[in-house]
Write a protein that holds these residues in place. Structure first.
Motif: not given
Length: 99
Positions: A27, A30-31, A33-35, A37-38, A41, A53
């Motif tokens: 987990q 995953g966090r 990776i999300a951070a 990715t943002e 972006k 993407e």
């Protein structure tokens, strides 16, 4: 109650949807990776981010194919172990009875 084979045949058994990694870092990764990715972006243009993407999507598809192959290989290995154990079961029973 339905058998596992019936559930698999009828599409009610989806091992890929039931699996959830239990590794303690899963987990947190995953966090991260999300951070990240943002962050990308916000740094990239819309077109560049769409390309990134697309790369993620290709990597995901490749990973899915690898996971599918690993599942099949693991299943085959488990089935072969059962076959080996069961084929030697009779020999073990006969040896036990001779003692």
């Amino acid at each position: 109650m339905n058998s596992i084979l019936e559930a698999l045949y009828n599409g009610r058994l989806r091992p890929d949807e039931m699996m959830m990694p239990t590794h303690p870092e899963y987990q947190a990764l995953g966090r991260q990776i999300a951070a990240l990715t943002e962050q990308w972006k916000n740094r990239l243009s819309d077109e560049e981010f769409r390309e990134l993407e697309q790369l993620f999507d290709l990597c995901g598809r490749c990973e899915g194919m690898h996971t599918e192959a690993a599942f099949a290989q693991g299943f085959r290995l488990g089935a072969n172990m059962l076959i080996e154990v069961m084929s030697q079961r009779e020999e073990s029973v006969l040896e036990f009875n001779e003692v």
